[in-house]
Write a protein that holds these residues in place. Structure first.
Motif, PDB file in Angstrom:
ATOM      1  N   ALA A  65      32.767  52.842  52.542  1.00  0.00           N
ATOM      2  CA  ALA A  65      31.616  53.715  52.316  1.00  0.00           C
ATOM      3  C   ALA A  65      30.593  53.023  51.415  1.00  0.00           C
ATOM      4  CB  ALA A  65      32.077  55.020  51.671  1.00  0.00           C
ATOM      5  N   PRO A  66      29.337  52.869  51.862  1.00  0.00           N
ATOM      6  CA  PRO A  66      28.324  52.173  51.062  1.00  0.00           C
ATOM      7  C   PRO A  66      28.136  52.754  49.667  1.00  0.00           C
ATOM      8  CG  PRO A  66      27.556  52.458  53.308  1.00  0.00           C
ATOM      9  CD  PRO A  66      28.827  53.254  53.182  1.00  0.00           C
ATOM     10  N   GLY A  67      28.255  54.046  49.511  1.00  0.00           N
ATOM     11  CA  GLY A  67      28.040  54.638  48.196  1.00  0.00           C
ATOM     12  C   GLY A  67      29.096  54.277  47.178  1.00  0.00           C
ATOM     13  N   SER A  68      30.267  53.850  47.654  1.00  0.00           N
ATOM     14  CA  SER A  68      31.365  53.521  46.744  1.00  0.00           C
ATOM     15  C   SER A  68      31.627  52.031  46.636  1.00  0.00           C
ATOM     16  CB  SER A  68      32.654  54.207  47.224  1.00  0.00           C
ATOM     17  OG  SER A  68      33.013  53.727  48.522  1.00  0.00           O
ATOM     18  N   ASP A  69      30.983  51.231  47.459  1.00  0.00           N
ATOM     19  CA  ASP A  69      31.251  49.797  47.495  1.00  0.00           C
ATOM     20  C   ASP A  69      29.950  49.037  47.740  1.00  0.00           C
ATOM     21  OD1 ASP A  69      32.141  47.226  47.869  1.00  0.00           O
ATOM     22  OD2 ASP A  69      33.367  47.662  49.627  1.00  0.00           O
ATOM     23  N   PRO A  70      29.472  48.258  46.769  1.00  0.00           N
ATOM     24  CA  PRO A  70      28.221  47.518  46.970  1.00  0.00           C
ATOM     25  C   PRO A  70      28.323  46.478  48.079  1.00  0.00           C
ATOM     26  CG  PRO A  70      29.319  46.788  44.961  1.00  0.00           C
ATOM     27  CD  PRO A  70      30.047  48.013  45.433  1.00  0.00           C
ATOM     28  N   PHE A  71      29.543  46.061  48.442  1.00  0.00           N
ATOM     29  CA  PHE A  71      29.706  45.050  49.482  1.00  0.00           C
ATOM     30  C   PHE A  71      29.961  45.668  50.854  1.00  0.00           C
ATOM     31  CE2 PHE A  71      30.514  42.758  45.542  1.00  0.00           C
ATOM     32  CZ  PHE A  71      29.615  41.725  45.691  1.00  0.00           C
ATOM     33  N   ALA A  72      29.703  46.963  50.967  1.00  0.00           N
ATOM     34  CA  ALA A  72      29.667  47.605  52.273  1.00  0.00           C
ATOM     35  C   ALA A  72      28.264  47.517  52.863  1.00  0.00           C
ATOM     36  CB  ALA A  72      30.091  49.067  52.162  1.00  0.00           C
ATOM     37  N   THR A 131      37.454  40.519  52.436  1.00  0.00           N
ATOM     38  CA  THR A 131      36.694  39.325  52.051  1.00  0.00           C
ATOM     39  C   THR A 131      35.351  39.316  52.756  1.00  0.00           C
ATOM     40  OG1 THR A 131      38.633  37.957  51.528  1.00  0.00           O
ATOM     41  CG2 THR A 131      36.624  36.805  52.167  1.00  0.00           C
ATOM     42  N   VAL A 132      34.289  39.115  51.990  1.00  0.00           N
ATOM     43  CA  VAL A 132      32.925  39.067  52.524  1.00  0.00           C
ATOM     44  C   VAL A 132      32.497  37.607  52.647  1.00  0.00           C
ATOM     45  CG1 VAL A 132      30.505  39.619  52.045  1.00  0.00           C
ATOM     46  CG2 VAL A 132      32.303  41.311  51.577  1.00  0.00           C
ATOM     47  N   THR A 133      31.926  37.249  53.782  1.00  0.00           N
ATOM     48  CA  THR A 133      31.426  35.897  54.026  1.00  0.00           C
ATOM     49  C   THR A 133      29.906  35.900  53.982  1.00  0.00           C
ATOM     50  OG1 THR A 133      33.319  35.426  55.461  1.00  0.00           O
ATOM     51  CG2 THR A 133      31.434  33.941  55.612  1.00  0.00           C
ATOM     52  N   LEU A 134      29.324  34.978  53.212  1.00  0.00           N
ATOM     53  CA  LEU A 134      27.875  34.835  53.161  1.00  0.00           C
ATOM     54  C   LEU A 134      27.505  33.387  53.456  1.00  0.00           C
ATOM     55  CD1 LEU A 134      26.999  36.837  49.907  1.00  0.00           C
ATOM     56  CD2 LEU A 134      26.932  37.654  52.264  1.00  0.00           C
ATOM     57  N   LEU A 135      26.537  33.195  54.329  1.00  0.00           N
ATOM     58  CA  LEU A 135      26.002  31.874  54.633  1.00  0.00           C
ATOM     59  C   LEU A 135      24.603  31.811  54.046  1.00  0.00           C
ATOM     60  CD1 LEU A 135      28.245  32.444  56.790  1.00  0.00           C
ATOM     61  CD2 LEU A 135      26.989  30.904  58.310  1.00  0.00           C
ATOM     62  N   ALA A 136      24.314  30.737  53.316  1.00  0.00           N
ATOM     63  CA  ALA A 136      23.062  30.695  52.573  1.00  0.00           C
ATOM     64  C   ALA A 136      22.494  29.283  52.499  1.00  0.00           C
ATOM     65  CB  ALA A 136      23.280  31.220  51.152  1.00  0.00           C
ATOM     66  N   PRO A 150      34.349  44.437  41.248  1.00  0.00           N
ATOM     67  CA  PRO A 150      34.266  44.497  42.709  1.00  0.00           C
ATOM     68  C   PRO A 150      34.744  43.220  43.388  1.00  0.00           C
ATOM     69  CG  PRO A 150      32.099  44.158  41.764  1.00  0.00           C
ATOM     70  CD  PRO A 150      33.018  44.403  40.615  1.00  0.00           C
ATOM     71  N   LEU A 151      34.846  42.109  42.626  1.00  0.00           N
ATOM     72  CA  LEU A 151      35.332  40.846  43.173  1.00  0.00           C
ATOM     73  C   LEU A 151      36.293  40.203  42.188  1.00  0.00           C
ATOM     74  CD1 LEU A 151      32.001  39.319  44.542  1.00  0.00           C
ATOM     75  CD2 LEU A 151      33.803  40.414  45.888  1.00  0.00           C
ATOM     76  N   THR A 152      37.203  39.370  42.721  1.00  0.00           N
ATOM     77  CA  THR A 152      38.149  38.634  41.885  1.00  0.00           C
ATOM     78  C   THR A 152      37.815  37.157  41.835  1.00  0.00           C
ATOM     79  OG1 THR A 152      39.867  40.202  42.561  1.00  0.00           O
ATOM     80  CG2 THR A 152      40.589  38.178  41.479  1.00  0.00           C
ATOM     81  N   GLY A 153      37.443  36.602  42.966  1.00  0.00           N
ATOM     82  CA  GLY A 153      37.122  35.185  43.038  1.00  0.00           C
ATOM     83  C   GLY A 153      36.179  34.902  44.187  1.00  0.00           C
ATOM     84  N   ILE A 154      35.442  33.800  44.076  1.00  0.00           N
ATOM     85  CA  ILE A 154      34.441  33.448  45.086  1.00  0.00           C
ATOM     86  C   ILE A 154      34.588  31.970  45.418  1.00  0.00           C
ATOM     87  CG2 ILE A 154      31.982  33.324  45.653  1.00  0.00           C
ATOM     88  CD1 ILE A 154      31.556  35.505  43.490  1.00  0.00           C
ATOM     89  N   ALA A 210      20.150  49.381  42.578  1.00  0.00           N
ATOM     90  CA  ALA A 210      21.301  50.283  42.699  1.00  0.00           C
ATOM     91  C   ALA A 210      22.548  49.577  43.228  1.00  0.00           C
ATOM     92  CB  ALA A 210      20.954  51.461  43.609  1.00  0.00           C
ATOM     93  N   THR A 211      22.376  48.420  43.893  1.00  0.00           N
ATOM     94  CA  THR A 211      23.525  47.766  44.521  1.00  0.00           C
ATOM     95  C   THR A 211      23.728  46.328  44.059  1.00  0.00           C
ATOM     96  OG1 THR A 211      22.186  47.072  46.423  1.00  0.00           O
ATOM     97  CG2 THR A 211      23.323  49.207  46.577  1.00  0.00           C
TER      98      THR A 211
END
Length: 242
Positions: A60-67, A226-231, A185-189, A108-109
């Motif tokens: 749920a987006p309201g409870s998780d910024p990585f949604a 796990t969220v994947t981001l390409l940048a 919200p995260l442990t490691g990146i 907010a996020t």
């Protein structure tokens, strides 16, 4: 050194082009002026990462910024945590940088995290690599910190035996420094440098099939967390990060 990572979305109602212009040419220019005027108090190094693809969690987006999808990852380095906290109290930050954040960030996020870097590997020619793959991990609820760290090392060693390891110019593990009792919200990146966008896509698939799958099999992370981001990285001020 301590690194602050800021992972966020653009301000609602703005296009990506508007966001890219503001974060680099307006806000970025302000940060560079801050560094020039207050070298002992401002960041020791400063990098912007422009996200061009990635995933988000099925929560749920309201409870998780990585949604929600992410548009940028900003990295700033300081001598220590004292300098990092002190920088937020300086007049330049309070009067110029902080008010400008509302002009391009979805406040907010946005997620801000202190980080301890661990360099896993680095090859000659890393300087020409300006594309990245980020893996944003959150340990499973029943997984303790030491268990996650051990599983992370094992999963990394497993992935390092695959052909895609040769695509990587640099690999850094970012350990999130959570306060005792804090539900971060995260442990490691994981942060991987590669030569181009096509290679970033190729690497991201390999990482999900090996490294992330191994973390799931060790019950260190939950499937899909796990969220994947390409940048693409823009090193605004290289300074000193060691």
């Amino acid at each position: 050194m301590i690194k602050m990572m800021i992972v966020g979305r653009r301000r609602p109602g703005t296009t990506l082009a508007q966001h890219h212009h503001h974060i680099r040419n307006v806000h970025g220019a302000m940060v560079l002026r801050y560094i020039e005027q207050e070298p002992g108090k401002a960041p020791q190094a400063y990098s912007q990462n422009r996200v061009f693809d990635g995933t988000f969690r099925a929560t749920a987006p309201g409870s998780d910024p990585f949604a929600l999808n992410r548009d940028f990852v900003t990295e700033v380095w300081f001598k220590d945590m004292g300098q990092a906290l002190g920088s937020l109290q300086q007049p330049f930050y309070l009067n110029q940088l902080q008010p400008d954040e509302d002009n391009f960030v979805d406040q907010a996020t946005v997620v801000k995290m202190p980080i301890r870097e661990q360099v896993v590997s680095e090859t000659e020619g890393k300087g020409s690599a300006s594309f990245k793959v980020f893996l944003l991990h959150q340990r499973a609820p029943d997984c303790v910190a030491d268990q996650f760290t051990q599983a992370w090392a094992q999963a990394t060693a497993l992935w390092a035996q695959t052909p895609s390891e040769k695509l990587v110019k640099r690999h850094v593990q970012n350990h999130v420094l959570a306060r005792p009792g804090e539900n971060a919200p995260l442990t490691g990146i994981d942060e991987f440098w590669v030569n181009d966008a096509a290679t970033a896509h190729q690497l991201s698939h390999s990482l999900c099939e090996t490294l992330v799958a191994a973390l799931v099999s060790h019950a260190a992370v939950q499937a899909g967390s796990t969220v994947t981001l390409l940048a693409e990285e823009f090193a605004m001020f290289k300074g000193h990060t060691g």
